[in-house]
Write an enzyme that holds these catalytic residues in place. Structure first.
Site, PDB file in Angstrom:
ATOM      1  N   HIS A 183      12.253 -52.033   4.209  1.00 10.07           N
ATOM      2  CA  HIS A 183      13.168 -53.109   3.805  1.00 10.07           C
ATOM      3  C   HIS A 183      13.014 -53.434   2.322  1.00 10.07           C
ATOM      4  CE1 HIS A 183      10.035 -56.365   3.990  1.00 10.07           C
ATOM      5  NE2 HIS A 183       9.572 -55.676   5.011  1.00 10.07           N
ATOM      6  N   ASP A 224      13.851 -56.380   0.815  1.00 10.91           N
ATOM      7  CA  ASP A 224      13.557 -57.774   0.455  1.00 10.91           C
ATOM      8  C   ASP A 224      12.063 -58.057   0.497  1.00 10.91           C
ATOM      9  OD1 ASP A 224      13.688 -57.579   3.340  1.00 10.91           O
ATOM     10  OD2 ASP A 224      13.662 -59.767   3.423  1.00 10.91           O
ATOM     11  N   ASP A 245       5.001 -55.267   0.455  1.00 15.63           N
ATOM     12  CA  ASP A 245       5.742 -55.504   1.688  1.00 15.63           C
ATOM     13  C   ASP A 245       7.183 -55.804   1.307  1.00 15.63           C
ATOM     14  OD1 ASP A 245       6.631 -56.200   4.208  1.00 15.63           O
ATOM     15  OD2 ASP A 245       5.499 -58.063   4.328  1.00 15.63           O
ATOM     16  N   GLU A 277      14.748 -58.437   6.013  1.00 17.50           N
ATOM     17  CA  GLU A 277      13.768 -58.336   7.093  1.00 17.50           C
ATOM     18  C   GLU A 277      12.876 -59.559   7.143  1.00 17.50           C
ATOM     19  OE1 GLU A 277       9.796 -57.131   8.912  1.00 17.50           O
ATOM     20  OE2 GLU A 277      10.292 -57.986   6.959  1.00 17.50           O
ATOM     21  N   GLU A 278      12.515 -60.088   5.975  1.00 13.16           N
ATOM     22  CA  GLU A 278      11.560 -61.193   5.915  1.00 13.16           C
ATOM     23  C   GLU A 278      12.103 -62.485   6.520  1.00 13.16           C
ATOM     24  OE1 GLU A 278       8.548 -60.976   5.273  1.00 13.16           O
ATOM     25  OE2 GLU A 278       8.238 -59.178   4.074  1.00 13.16           O
ATOM     26  N   ASP A 337       5.932 -50.015   7.248  1.00 13.74           N
ATOM     27  CA  ASP A 337       5.897 -51.437   6.905  1.00 13.74           C
ATOM     28  C   ASP A 337       4.586 -52.086   7.330  1.00 13.74           C
ATOM     29  OD1 ASP A 337       6.822 -53.885   5.993  1.00 13.74           O
ATOM     30  OD2 ASP A 337       8.045 -54.302   7.761  1.00 13.74           O
ATOM     31  N   HIS A 349       2.320 -61.191   0.727  1.00 16.42           N
ATOM     32  CA  HIS A 349       3.041 -62.465   0.593  1.00 16.42           C
ATOM     33  C   HIS A 349       2.364 -63.459  -0.352  1.00 16.42           C
ATOM     34  CE1 HIS A 349       5.335 -62.004   4.702  1.00 16.42           C
ATOM     35  NE2 HIS A 349       5.313 -60.884   3.996  1.00 16.42           N
TER      36      HIS A 349
END
Length: 420
Positions: free
Chosen positions: A88, A90, A151, A185-186, A208, A390
């Site tokens: 992904h 994002d 990520d 996705e997030e 991922d 994150h």
């Protein structure tokens, strides 16, 4: 410093790809219903289209929602299942992803890393003991002011590099391979507009995961709960019998949830209720939760419990004062992957051939594969090599990114090898 030889070439390409991707701000935005939810995602998606075309991928497309797909045609005459690899574009909303400045550290020595001297941001093995696993590795970190975006831009770099490698090495036989890069996705929307029929693969893998060797085919069952509480604000000097404090009702609600069933107290297969945000005052308060459990029955019981607590509070304070929006997000993909467990076994074998010890464990979260598996595309998850996702302490090992790339190539090769 650029390195020579085949291994050095792959390493240089991965670093160049990854560090260019993370500089594009692609944080998703849950408040925006559009797809993609932020313009930066489309910026990166369009750049990936050009890159896919430049390395020689076929059938490269991007749709109006920012979903990128491409094909590496088969070079084998065997009847090989079509497989896919997904990542992904994002990045998470937990911490800023604007103006990412990746730092490349060669031959990490196991000591403290100063990410930002002025702000005194230190990435230390005292706080993150797993750093000791990376002595001698080339690491990529943040500058201490943003997340990194491994990520899942690491997954994009690894898939792209693997496809490039297969194109450059036609002696490695494989079936038809499809790749896809998806938005949002997030915020749980990654597969919402994904065209499984157009992707046309029998099985897929999301790239991922986290540290070396992760191989996951179990995920949480997941739901979101948004609660709106309306109060009545009266001057505190004359409030008796008239004021209704919405923030206090919100606190009362939260205090009815089991204290030990929160993320900071749970591990392995334990589920939880997680308070994401709390905004309010006397007049109005908004609460946002996520609900997670691996067991479907326990998951349903958690939703039922929240609903009952809300109903009890409505009975106490008035039916119109409290609103609950409860929505399922995804389900445990194990239910859909176990019947085709051979796809997990192939990934397991690909890792072992590279002397990687597979670490099969449940995902305490979800990937696009959680939803895609229920859309008819069984999709387990493999590692990228990153840690501390994150946040400002996020980092990734380039050495393990190379191994992730080799696992992708190995999976493609093994599908061909096992075909008739």
């Amino acid at each position: 410093m650029r390195e020579k030889g085949v291994e050095g070439k792959v390493k240089n390409e991965i670093i160049e790809r990854f560090t260019s991707y993370v500089k594009v701000d692609t944080q998703s935005n849950e408040e925006n219903p559009s797809c993609p939810s932020t313009p930066g995602q489309l910026t990166l998606a369009n750049a990936l289209v050009k890159e896919l075309q430049s390395i020689g991928m076929k059938e490269v497309t991007i749709d109006q929602n920012g979903y990128v797909m491409a094909t590496l045609p088969a070079n084998s005459n065997k009847d090989v299942p079509t497989i896919g690899f997904l990542a992904h574009v994002d990045t998470a909303t937990d911490f800023t992803g604007k103006d990412v400045k990746p730092q490349v550290i060669d031959n990490y020595d196991g000591k403290d890393l100063t990410l930002h001297e002025k702000l005194d941001v230190i990435l230390s093995p005292d706080d993150f003991p797993s750093l000791k696993n990376y002595i001698g590795h080339t690491l990529i970190t943040t500058d201490g002011t943003t997340l990194l975006g491994a990520d899942n831009k690491a997954g994009i770099a690894e898939i792209m590099t693997a496809m490039d490698y297969l194109i450059q090495h036609p002696e490695i036989k494989h079936g038809k391979i499809r790749v896809a890069f998806t938005p949002d996705e997030e915020i749980g929307r990654g597969p919402h507009k994904f065209d499984v029929d157009a992707f046309d693969a029998q099985f897929a893998y999301t790239v991922d995961g986290g540290p070396l060797g992760e191989l996951e085919y179990e995920s949480f069952n997941a739901a979101s709960a948004k609660i709106l509480i309306k109060g009545t604000n009266i001057h505190p000097g004359t409030a008796k019998g008239k004021m209704v404090n919405s923030a206090k009702i919100a606190m009362e609600f939260h205090n009815k949830l089991p204290v030990a069933e929160a993320p900071e107290y749970t591990v392995d297969y334990e589920g939880f209720y997680h308070l994401i945000s709390f905004h309010g005052d006397v007049e109005e308060t908004k609460l946002s939760y996520i609900i997670r459990d691996f067991d479907r029955q326990k998951f349903n019981e958690r939703k039922e419990y929240i609903t009952k607590v809300i109903e009890d509070l409505k009975e106490k304070y008035g039916q119109n004062r409290i609103q609950l929006e409860l929505h399922d997000q995804y389900f445990n993909m194990k239910e859909k992957i176990e019947p085709v467990k051979e796809i997990v076994d192939i990934a397991h074998e690909a890792m072992e051939k590279l002397d990687i010890k597979p670490k099969i464990s449940p995902i305490r979260g979800g990937t696009d594969g959680s939803q895609l598996s229920y859309m008819g595309l069984p999709t387990p998850n493999i590692f990228t090599g990153g840690e501390n996702f994150h946040g400002k302490y996020e980092f990734i090992s380039v050495d393990n990114m190379i191994l992730a790339t080799k696992v992708i190539v190995g999976i493609a090769s093994l599908f061909e090898e096992k075909a008739k």
